[in-house]
Design an enzyme around this catalytic site. Structure first.
Site, PDB file in Angstrom:
ATOM      1  N   ASN A   1       0.721  -1.523  -0.607  1.00 46.09           N
ATOM      2  CA  ASN A   1      -0.594  -0.317  -0.186  1.00 46.09           C
ATOM      3  C   ASN A   1       1.151   1.123  -0.293  1.00 46.09           C
ATOM      4  OD1 ASN A   1      -2.311  -1.319  -0.060  1.00 46.09           O
ATOM      5  ND2 ASN A   1      -2.317  -1.733   1.669  1.00 46.09           N
TER       6      ASN A   1
ATOM      7  N   HIS B   1       1.087  16.414   3.720  1.00 43.88           N
ATOM      8  CA  HIS B   1       1.742  15.005   4.015  1.00 43.88           C
ATOM      9  C   HIS B   1       2.660  14.217   3.218  1.00 43.88           C
ATOM     10  CE1 HIS B   1      -2.799  14.285   5.506  1.00 43.88           C
ATOM     11  NE2 HIS B   1      -2.365  15.488   5.947  1.00 43.88           N
ATOM     12  N   GLU B   2       3.046  13.352   3.149  1.00 44.02           N
ATOM     13  CA  GLU B   2       4.044  12.444   2.643  1.00 44.02           C
ATOM     14  C   GLU B   2       5.611  13.607   2.486  1.00 44.02           C
ATOM     15  OE1 GLU B   2       1.291  12.738   0.747  1.00 44.02           O
ATOM     16  OE2 GLU B   2       0.564  11.478   1.190  1.00 44.02           O
TER      17      GLU B   2
ATOM     18  N   GLU C   1       1.658  14.879   7.920  1.00 39.70           N
ATOM     19  CA  GLU C   1       1.075  13.502   8.533  1.00 39.70           C
ATOM     20  C   GLU C   1       2.669  13.333   8.960  1.00 39.70           C
ATOM     21  OE1 GLU C   1       0.542  11.440   4.378  1.00 39.70           O
ATOM     22  OE2 GLU C   1      -0.637  11.057   5.149  1.00 39.70           O
TER      23      GLU C   1
ATOM     24  N   GLU D   1      -6.384   7.083   7.054  1.00 36.88           N
ATOM     25  CA  GLU D   1      -6.550   6.735   5.423  1.00 36.88           C
ATOM     26  C   GLU D   1      -6.249   5.470   5.224  1.00 36.88           C
ATOM     27  OE1 GLU D   1      -3.792   9.281   2.885  1.00 36.88           O
ATOM     28  OE2 GLU D   1      -1.710   8.046   3.355  1.00 36.88           O
TER      29      GLU D   1
HETATM   30  C1  NOJ Z   1      -1.804  11.545   0.431  1.00 37.54           C
HETATM   31  C2  NOJ Z   1      -2.655  12.110   1.601  1.00 37.54           C
HETATM   32  O1  NOJ Z   1      -1.977  11.911   2.588  1.00 37.54           O
HETATM   33  C3  NOJ Z   1      -3.693  12.258   1.558  1.00 37.54           C
HETATM   34  O2  NOJ Z   1      -4.546  12.571   2.381  1.00 37.54           O
HETATM   35  C4  NOJ Z   1      -4.329  13.066   0.545  1.00 37.54           C
HETATM   36  O3  NOJ Z   1      -5.836  12.653  -0.062  1.00 37.54           O
HETATM   37  C5  NOJ Z   1      -3.829  12.358  -0.965  1.00 37.54           C
HETATM   38  N1  NOJ Z   1      -2.224  12.286  -0.888  1.00 37.54           N
HETATM   39  C6  NOJ Z   1      -4.464  12.901  -2.331  1.00 37.54           C
HETATM   40  O4  NOJ Z   1      -3.150  14.056  -2.494  1.00 37.54           O
HETATM   41 CA    CA Z   2      -0.528   9.952   3.274  1.00 36.81          CA
END
Ligand code: NOJ
Ligand code: CA
Length: 695
Positions: free
Chosen positions: A201, A475-476, A494, A500
């Site tokens: 994943n 995020h990332e 994040e 998620e």
């Molecule tokens: C990964 C992010 O963690 C998530 O929150 C986001 O919806 C998707 N990328 C799309 O940008």
């Molecule tokens: Ca993410």
């Protein structure tokens, strides 16, 4: 003690601090924490290597551990050193947070400085600076300006941490691209990061060594807890910790730029990030510690009243449930004008400050899985069914902000090209925050999310955004290292396996122990955009093979336990409408004057109470792993002589994270300081409580 000129300067910067005069020291200089419990000694071994030792109350925590560097075009800096200068000084200080877990942070430590020079031909000089606090230690290398050495190209940093016990450890692998792994609990001697390779994943993952990412937390036989991390990661590569399972040694493993064939390139003079060890007699003290912030520099942005802690809803979970999508070509585009307005209406009716809209801009047709993502995303142009300016104007009418979204698809050069225009557009529309994303393998190949090149990119986004009064929620991201103190617009991130994953494939879901581990590991680094608030845990009819493995009451408790000044209420609005438990999300604060960690053990349970900024209102969250338990709590934190209305949102008798996650009850009663309550948490359960002074 002498009041220095810096004292006066610091007072004007809203910081109180005073320093003692430096002391000259012996050959093996030592610094001791203000409470006398922690000490660090620096010495030079028979081969002329610098080494340090850490003691706590006389017990050796870190046995003599050597330090040094390997360079690309220069000999190793390791042996043949002699100490040329050393001094020690003490600092007592206090500073105010613009937003945070508490109003004031104390900054009391003893500092040890050591300069060392190679006795041989190269004759290079390196400095070491240690700060010894009651809650742990930090140290960094300083490369001073010196003749004949203009630039350092570092292949590897050889910082060692020689442990003295086979600690129980909560770890994620030392992935160079992503932190979104589950934690494993094992002794140091059993750590096997390589076994975590190729997770299905993860859109990007690279685990080249038996190493862990930080914060990594450990517990010893005596109950002592340690957590290793780094502070102020600036213009340098992220540090993983390589694990020698036989000798119980950790050593720095810098994320490399394989494109360039080194980890770090810097012109002298420069300083490395702080290598940090939190030391605590009990697990809860780890969460109380602000060591990471103290090891960062004060606010460089000045007045940051434009940064707004807030709750938000959004067009987001529906994409992860595959109810709608980011792209238009699928025929089920989520970010339509109509859907955004529906979210704004809900936010306005429920006192939620902002709405996040993902999938509003062109480019999503060539996102995950496309190798050539350069030049694809456009951060200015909305899809034709989304009226950006109209939505923003509608939000303004209703008192609701739009939260911008920039998914870069890990093509940071494309993002940097558009950064200025994209942030200027946001500023013109008075959009004060953006969620960024970096899904996928980095472009160009040979760079990794956690290397120096990306550390500088993430920082550039923060400093450029600050010029436009914009806060960043990445995020990332690169790991949090306390940069929020210096740049308070780094509002959240994040950098962990977030909510998620509960909507992802067979190996996706987070087990009930996940968050009781996160609170004592990832959360020590800083705010987390976990996106709590799922009320419909079974995810039917959209993802009926997946689920959120907590009770509803635990989802509420996360608003208090998992700290962030921006907190999403992430579920579909339909599950919130007319739901009595949504009252807690309406009520709960996001910015705090005080935080008390009431009890907890890593991976088991934790209870935290926080006082709302500028108010006497308190909120309490308690969460447990897969084990049901009863937690006694004394309400000592409440203000004396005041009657409070306490409203508990707790697991019902038959609640269970798997069998009956939605079963909850609401109890209301009057309480006072010193009263005792008992919280019954179901398996995977929790409790969320508000305390308002009785009018
Ligand atoms: C990964 C992010 O963690 C998530 O929150 C986001 O919806 C998707 N990328 C799309 O940008
Ligand atoms: Ca993410």
């Amino acid at each position: 003690m002498r009041i220095t000129r810096s004292f006066l300067l610091l007072v004007t910067a809203g910081v109180l601090a005073w320093s003692c005069n430096p002391n000259e020291l012996s050959d093996s200089p030592t610094a001791v924490s203000p409470d006398g419990k922690n000490s660090v000694t620096v010495s030079v071994n028979a081969e002329g290597q610098l080494q340090y030792t850490v003691l706590r109350e006389g017990d050796t925590l870190i046995a003599p551990s050597t330090l040094g560097f390997m360079f690309k075009d220069a000999p190793e800096l390791s042996k043949g050193l002699e100490v040329t200068k050393r001094y020690q000084m003490s600092n007592k200080g206090k500073w105010e947070m613009p937003w945070g877990e508490q109003k004031y942070v104390e900054d009391n430590y003893q500092e040890l400085f050591v300069a060392a020079k190679e006795t041989g031909e190269a004759g290079r000089t390196i400095h070491l600076r240690f700060k010894v606090y009651d809650d742990g230690i930090g140290f960094r290398y300083e490369f001073p300006k010196q003749p004949g050495w203009e630039e350092a190209t570092i292949l590897e940093e050889n910082t060692h941490f020689q442990l003295t016990e086979d600690y129980t450890t909560w770890w994620i692998p030392g992935d160079w691209d992503i932190y979104e792994h589950l934690y494993t609990t094992s002794p140091i001697s059993k750590i096997n990061a390589i076994s975590k390779q190729n997770h299905p994943n993860l859109a990007a993952t690279y685990i080249p060594q038996n190493a862990v990412n930080t914060p990594v937390t450990m517990r010893g036989e005596s109950g002592l807890h340690l957590s290793f991390h780094e502070a102020n990661l600036t213009d340098y590569a992220g540090m993983t910790l390589k694990v020698d399972t036989t000798t119980l040694t950790l050593s720095s493993g810098l994320v490399q730029s394989e494109r360039n064939g080194y980890a770090v390139k810097r012109r002298l003079p420069f300083e490395t990030p702080w290598r940090m060890i939190q030391i605590a007699d009990k697990a809860t003290d780890l969460i109380k510690s602000r060591l990471i912030l103290n090891l960062n520099e004060p606010n460089k942005l000045g007045d940051v009243s434009w940064i707004k802690p807030t709750k938000y809803v959004g067009i987001w979970w529906e994409m992860h449930l595959a109810k709608s999508s980011w792209d238009v070509a699928s025929g089920k585009h989520g970010a339509t004008t109509e859907n955004a307005k529906k979210h704004i209406d809900f936010a306005a009716q429920n006192g939620i400050g902002a709405v996040l809209v993902e999938g509003w801009n062109t480019g999503w047709e060539r996102w995950i899985g496309f190798p050539d993502r350069e030049g694809v995303f456009d951060f200015i142009t909305p899809y034709s069914d989304y009226d950006l300016e109209g939505v923003v104007a509608y939000g303004k009418e209703k008192g609701v902000d739009i939260m911008m979204h920039h998914e870069t698809s890990a093509a940071p050069r494309t993002y940097e090209q558009q950064m200025d225009t994209a942030y200027a557009l946001m500023q013109r529309l008075e959009i004060g925050a953006v969620k960024t994303g970096y899904v996928g393998p980095l472009i160009p190949e040979g760079e990794y999310h956690h290397g120096q090149w990306m550390v500088n990119h993430y920082r550039k986004a923060i400093t450029e955004a600050a010029k436009h009064n914009i806060a960043i929620n990445a995020h990332e991201p690169i790991k949090a290292t306390g940069i929020r103190r210096t740049y308070p617009n780094a509002i959240s991130r994040e950098g962990l396996r977030g909510q998620e994953f509960n909507a992802f494939g067979a190996e996706g879901g987070n087990p009930p122990e996940h968050l009781p581990i996160v609170a004592f590991t990832r959360m020590l680094a800083g705010p987390i955009d976990f996106t709590p608030g799922v009320f419909h845990q079974k995810l039917t009819p959209y993802k009926d093979k997946n689920q959120v493995s907590t009770t509803l009451a635990q989802q509420l408790a996360l608003y208090v336990v998992i700290y962030s000044p921006i907190q999403m209420a992430c579920d579909l609005l339909v599950y919130y409408e007319d739901h009595p438990a949504f009252q807690f999300i309406r009520d709960v604060a996001v910015d705090w004057d005080d935080t008390r960690v009431l009890n907890g053990e890593v991976g088991e349970y934790v209870s935290i109470a926080r006082r709302e900024k500028g108010s006497d209102n308190w909120f309490l969250g308690a969460i447990t792993n897969e084990n049901a338990r009863e937690i006694p709590i004394t309400l000592n934190f409440l203000k004396g002589e005041t009657t409070f209305i306490m409203t508990q949102y707790v697991d019902a008798e038959d609640a269970h994270w798997d069998d009956n996650p939605g079963a909850y009850k609401i109890n209301t009663m009057e309480v006072k300081k010193g009263d005792e309550i008992s919280l019954k948490l179901a398996a995977g359960g929790g409790a969320a409580i508000s305390f308002f002074p009785k009018k």
